[in-house]
Design a protein around this motif. Structure first.
Motif, PDB file in Angstrom:
ATOM      1  N   PHE A   1      84.439  59.385  36.400  1.00 29.69           N
ATOM      2  CA  PHE A   1      84.107  60.783  36.147  1.00 29.69           C
ATOM      3  C   PHE A   1      83.793  60.984  34.674  1.00 29.69           C
ATOM      4  N   ASN A   2      82.777  61.737  34.439  1.00 24.85           N
ATOM      5  CA  ASN A   2      82.432  62.133  33.087  1.00 24.85           C
ATOM      6  C   ASN A   2      83.434  63.194  32.635  1.00 24.85           C
TER       7      ASN A   2
ATOM      8  N   ASN B   1      86.200  68.512  32.844  1.00 24.08           N
ATOM      9  CA  ASN B   1      86.559  69.740  32.133  1.00 24.08           C
ATOM     10  C   ASN B   1      85.875  70.951  32.758  1.00 24.08           C
ATOM     11  N   GLY B   2      84.619  70.801  33.097  1.00 27.29           N
ATOM     12  CA  GLY B   2      83.878  71.894  33.720  1.00 27.29           C
ATOM     13  C   GLY B   2      84.481  72.294  35.056  1.00 27.29           C
TER      14      GLY B   2
END
Length: 50
Positions: free
Chosen positions: A6-7, A12-13
């Protein structure tokens, strides 16, 4: 099994989005709670609202 990656910005988004939804639901539930308290007070003839 393939490892999911996961990026950090995506995570965070997603979390910020979930927090916003939960905060909105919390506000709705609080408004419903206050409406129920007012209704109970009306039924009981109690002028003291919490």
């Amino acid at each position: 099994m393939e490892e999911l990656k996961f990026n950090q910005n995506d995570v965070n988004g997603y979390l910020c989005s979930r927090i916003a939804v939960l905060e909105n639901e919390k506000a709705i539930l609080l408004a419903e709670k206050n409406a129920l308290i007012r209704r109970v007070n009306e039924i009981e003839g109690n002028d003291c609202a919490n």
